[in-house]
Design a protein around this motif. Structure first.
Motif, PDB file in Angstrom:
ATOM      1  N   UNK A 133       9.700   1.456 -14.352  1.00 27.78           N
ATOM      2  CA  UNK A 133      10.164   1.015 -13.033  1.00 27.78           C
ATOM      3  C   UNK A 133       9.145   1.363 -11.952  1.00 27.78           C
ATOM      4  N   UNK A 134       8.389   2.450 -12.151  1.00 28.78           N
ATOM      5  CA  UNK A 134       7.345   2.804 -11.186  1.00 28.78           C
ATOM      6  C   UNK A 134       6.225   1.765 -11.185  1.00 28.78           C
ATOM      7  N   UNK A 135       5.940   1.207 -12.358  1.00 25.63           N
ATOM      8  CA  UNK A 135       4.909   0.171 -12.441  1.00 25.63           C
ATOM      9  C   UNK A 135       5.341  -1.092 -11.707  1.00 25.63           C
ATOM     10  N   UNK A 136       6.638  -1.414 -11.777  1.00 27.20           N
ATOM     11  CA  UNK A 136       7.136  -2.574 -11.037  1.00 27.20           C
ATOM     12  C   UNK A 136       6.920  -2.392  -9.535  1.00 27.20           C
ATOM     13  N   UNK A 137       7.191  -1.183  -9.050  1.00 29.71           N
ATOM     14  CA  UNK A 137       6.976  -0.889  -7.631  1.00 29.71           C
ATOM     15  C   UNK A 137       5.501  -1.013  -7.268  1.00 29.71           C
ATOM     16  N   UNK A 138       4.634  -0.452  -8.110  1.00 35.12           N
ATOM     17  CA  UNK A 138       3.195  -0.525  -7.851  1.00 35.12           C
ATOM     18  C   UNK A 138       2.702  -1.965  -7.871  1.00 35.12           C
ATOM     19  N   UNK A 139       3.225  -2.765  -8.801  1.00 32.11           N
ATOM     20  CA  UNK A 139       2.791  -4.161  -8.874  1.00 32.11           C
ATOM     21  C   UNK A 139       3.173  -4.921  -7.597  1.00 32.11           C
ATOM     22  N   UNK A 140       4.321  -4.587  -7.028  1.00 32.94           N
ATOM     23  CA  UNK A 140       4.712  -5.212  -5.764  1.00 32.94           C
ATOM     24  C   UNK A 140       3.676  -4.912  -4.685  1.00 32.94           C
ATOM     25  N   UNK A 141       3.298  -3.654  -4.550  1.00 29.18           N
ATOM     26  CA  UNK A 141       2.351  -3.281  -3.499  1.00 29.18           C
ATOM     27  C   UNK A 141       0.931  -3.775  -3.802  1.00 29.18           C
ATOM     28  N   UNK A 142       0.582  -3.856  -5.084  1.00 33.69           N
ATOM     29  CA  UNK A 142      -0.727  -4.415  -5.444  1.00 33.69           C
ATOM     30  C   UNK A 142      -0.792  -5.901  -5.081  1.00 33.69           C
ATOM     31  N   UNK A 143       0.299  -6.628  -5.355  1.00 32.68           N
ATOM     32  CA  UNK A 143       0.347  -8.024  -4.959  1.00 32.68           C
ATOM     33  C   UNK A 143       0.324  -8.185  -3.450  1.00 32.68           C
ATOM     34  N   UNK A 144       1.069  -7.327  -2.761  1.00 26.91           N
ATOM     35  CA  UNK A 144       1.103  -7.359  -1.291  1.00 26.91           C
ATOM     36  C   UNK A 144      -0.300  -7.185  -0.719  1.00 26.91           C
ATOM     37  N   UNK A 145      -1.026  -6.201  -1.231  1.00 23.06           N
ATOM     38  CA  UNK A 145      -2.368  -5.933  -0.722  1.00 23.06           C
ATOM     39  C   UNK A 145      -3.349  -7.049  -1.080  1.00 23.06           C
ATOM     40  N   UNK A 146      -3.251  -7.556  -2.309  1.00 27.92           N
ATOM     41  CA  UNK A 146      -4.173  -8.609  -2.741  1.00 27.92           C
ATOM     42  C   UNK A 146      -4.019  -9.879  -1.922  1.00 27.92           C
ATOM     43  N   UNK A 147      -2.840 -10.106  -1.353  1.00 28.25           N
ATOM     44  CA  UNK A 147      -2.596 -11.325  -0.584  1.00 28.25           C
ATOM     45  C   UNK A 147      -3.484 -11.425   0.655  1.00 28.25           C
ATOM     46  N   UNK A 148      -3.949 -10.286   1.160  1.00 29.25           N
ATOM     47  CA  UNK A 148      -4.807 -10.306   2.351  1.00 29.25           C
ATOM     48  C   UNK A 148      -6.088 -11.074   2.110  1.00 29.25           C
TER      49      UNK A 148
END
Length: 411
Positions: free
Chosen positions: A108-123
């Motif tokens: 579940x921690x990886x799911x959270x990290x993937x959300x923030x990684x996607x959020x950051x990559x969108x920039x």
């Protein structure tokens, strides 16, 4: 958008504008690793945590959800502050997430990290396209497509590199070293300035095509493009998200899967550049129609062919056919909607495409779990692609295209 200095002026289509496009391309090439690395790690994480394909596909879905939110939120920030601050913050978030991935113990921690990684990559995608579109007029489609193509180059390059290193180190250690590699982005970002366009020195910007009047309100255009974005990317997600897993399931191996994905994405990069040039000649709406039709045709070739060689060939066809679709949305927004809202509006459409990618990636995984085959997953993608084609045809139906006798130039 506020400028850091009134003296920072860039002439449209000038060498300074192309230098800016080059820097953004390099940053996007590195920064969008947050969107693509997970497709290689899914099989290893699936085995370690004893997950089924649908559950492990949530990693990509959370990445895309984060990416979608990021394009809207960071797009709004870009409209106010320019591009430099949001991409610097995004880089710091990516570095932290990849490091934490190497030490966190629970799925579940990886799911959270993937959300923030996607959020950051969108920039490095939607906001970068919105930014560079302001510095080109005559070659806007070409320049925007080059910056957008960095996402595909990243998608082709990072999985190959990660697949190679996974032969020698485990997936947690690989995440740690990616966090170290991302540090190189910081000095590049410091070279980038928030600059304005010197509108008094526009170069010759005579169009090669006659404008199409869409006869739709701004909000109608926005909503239709968002719906089209969802539909096209549900279709696009099947081969892009599941190609590596498909090859592993068929006994071709991880390396072959990453190579086929690389072929698909490198050809997608070339496609984006070519479609950008086409857009400068026939306009973004017709370019979108052409890309949508060709993507649907190429998807049908995945149905009868499943051998290793045929997957290389069909993936090449798929990449060449669909690369121009997403940049066309950004060009339409820049052309037909208010420039001061470009970051937010591009972010909303790109966010919708990411919803489509996450939905398509998850749906394909669930269909595989039910049928033990990707055949019906490809059929599902073709149906969604047809919906996209219908929406684009509706936009043309509402326009004056049918009464416009000279839309496309031959010169």
């Amino acid at each position: 958008m506020t400028d850091s200095s009134q003296s920072n002026l860039i002439i449209s289509d000038s060498k300074s504008a192309w230098l800016r496009a080059t820097i953004l391309f390099i940053l996007a090439l590195i920064g969008t690793v947050g969107m693509w690395s997970v497709v290689v790690f899914i099989p290893d994480i699936e085995r370690e945590f004893n997950l089924d394909r649908g559950t492990s596909s949530l990693l990509y879905a959370f990445t895309m959800i984060g990416f979608g939110f990021g394009t809207v939120v960071i797009g709004k920030i870009y409209d106010k502050f320019g591009i430099k601050k949001p991409i610097l913050l995004a880089t710091i978030v990516l570095i932290a997430c990849y490091y934490l991935y190497s030490i966190f113990p629970f799925y579940w921690q990886f799911l959270t990290l993937q959300f923030f990684m996607g959020f950051a990559a969108s920039a490095f995608f939607g906001p970068a396209m919105a930014d560079i579109s302001n510095y080109f007029n005559k070659q806007r489609g070409f320049a925007l497509s080059i910056v957008a193509s960095a996402n595909y180059v990243a998608g082709a390059t990072w999985p190959l590199l990660i697949g190679y290193f996974l032969k020698f180190i485990d997936w947690r250690t690989t995440h740690f070293w990616i966090s170290i590699c991302l540090l190189i982005m910081i000095p590049l970002i410091l070279l980038l300035k928030n600059a304005s366009v010197d509108e008094s020195k526009f170069q010759d910007t005579k169009q090669r095509y006659k404008d199409i009047n869409l006869n739709l309100s701004n909000n109608q255009i926005q909503v239709l493009l968002m719906l089209a974005g969802i539909c096209c990317c549900v279709a696009m997600a099947m081969p892009q998200v599941h190609m590596v897993a498909l090859c592993v399931d068929n006994g071709f191996g991880l390396q072959v899967g990453t190579e086929i994905l690389a072929v698909m994405l490198y050809s997608g990069m070339l496609s984006r550049i070519v479609f950008g040039m086409i857009s400068d000649r026939i306009g973004p709406v017709l370019t979108l129609l052409l890309g949508s039709f060709l993507q649907m045709v190429s998807l049908t070739f995945f149905l009868p062919f499943s051998s290793e060689i045929s997957l290389y060939v069909v993936s090449l066809m798929f990449g060449l056919s669909q690369g121009g679709i997403v940049p066309a949305y950004a060009i339409i927004i820049r052309k037909y909607l208010p420039i001061k809202e470009a970051g937010l509006r591009v972010g909303l459409v790109i966010g919708a495409t990411i919803v489509g990618m996450s939905l398509g990636g998850w749906m394909s995984g669930e269909i595989f779990d039910i049928t033990s085959s990707y055949y019906f997953a490809f059929m599902n993608g073709i149906i969604w692609n047809l919906f996209n084609l219908i929406i684009v045809l509706y936009i043309l139906y509402k326009s004056d295209f049918w009464h416009n006798k000279k839309v496309i130039s031959v010169g």
